[in-house]
Design an enzyme around this catalytic site. Sequence first.
Site, PDB file in Angstrom:
ATOM      1  N   LYS A 108       0.804  -1.230   0.000  1.00  0.00           N
ATOM      2  CA  LYS A 108       0.000   0.000   0.000  1.00  0.00           C
ATOM      3  C   LYS A 108       0.837   1.279   0.000  1.00  0.00           C
ATOM      4  CE  LYS A 108      -4.028  -0.190   2.240  1.00  0.00           C
ATOM      5  NZ  LYS A 108      -5.099  -0.505   3.210  1.00  0.00           N
TER       6      LYS A 108
ATOM      7  N   ASP B  94      -9.967   4.076   2.176  1.00  0.00           N
ATOM      8  CA  ASP B  94     -10.184   3.488   3.502  1.00  0.00           C
ATOM      9  C   ASP B  94     -10.930   4.445   4.429  1.00  0.00           C
ATOM     10  OD1 ASP B  94      -9.078   0.971   3.077  1.00  0.00           O
ATOM     11  OD2 ASP B  94      -7.058   1.606   3.624  1.00  0.00           O
TER      12      ASP B  94
END
Length: 283
Positions: free
Chosen positions: A76, A113
Amino acid sequence: MQPSSEPEVRNIPLAGVIGWPIAHSRSPALHGHWLKRYGISGHYVPVPVMPEHLAEVLRALPRMGFVGANVTIPHKEAVLTLADVVTDRAALIGAANTLIFRPDGKIHADNTDGYGFIANIRQHAPGWIPDLSPAAVIGAGGAARAVVASLLESGVPELRITNRTRIRAEQIRSEFGAKVVVYDWAEAGNMLEGAMTVVNATSMGMVGKPPLRVPLDALAPGTLVTDLVYTPLMTPFLQEAEARGCDVVDGLGMLLHQAAPGFERWFGQRPEVDDDLRRAVLG
């Protein structure tokens, strides 16, 4: 003029989730459910990629018909250095979880997110008012950074944070500003006093991980308490908070909601997050 006998060539859009390891991911079940529900001719697959092969794979995927991908551990952070365009929120969080492979060949990196975190709360605790009282976040890893960014954007007047390694919490304060107040790990229980939004952003309490040992005596009834862990759905942390009269929200909805913006960009359909989807992902 004779009609052409050759069949029309139509690309079927592909997307997937990149990680190492990746077999445990629930994203294929999640996106597969939406593809079937909306009758979309597309596929979403797990793509296991070792860190040393990440750059090579990212260059290859668009040539193979991929329109985008989700990104999970351990890639990520690394994808930010490989993307051509990085959204402000992905840059602020320091990680991306959603990639769009644009027609011009450029890789667009985003982080959804925080969006997923807030959307999950809004769906399951519609009365939540973030700007009236402090929020408390336990943990200072990558997931916590997304939570901190989204809570500050939602208007919390003060954001308290604690982490077993204090320097990581201090780093969040230095990057996110004066509203962030760092507490020592030994004071985690005190941090909850007066906070009406409390988040476990660690992996503690997950199946196979150590329990979260933070005293919850200071939790006031009516506090919104949520856990990013969703295996089990009702963690011991949430069970105790519920017993104290708090409004609890499990972590599965964050996974479901963070997936929606990517699905819409890749497949052209805004998907719905509902009980059918939860059942499909839980298997």
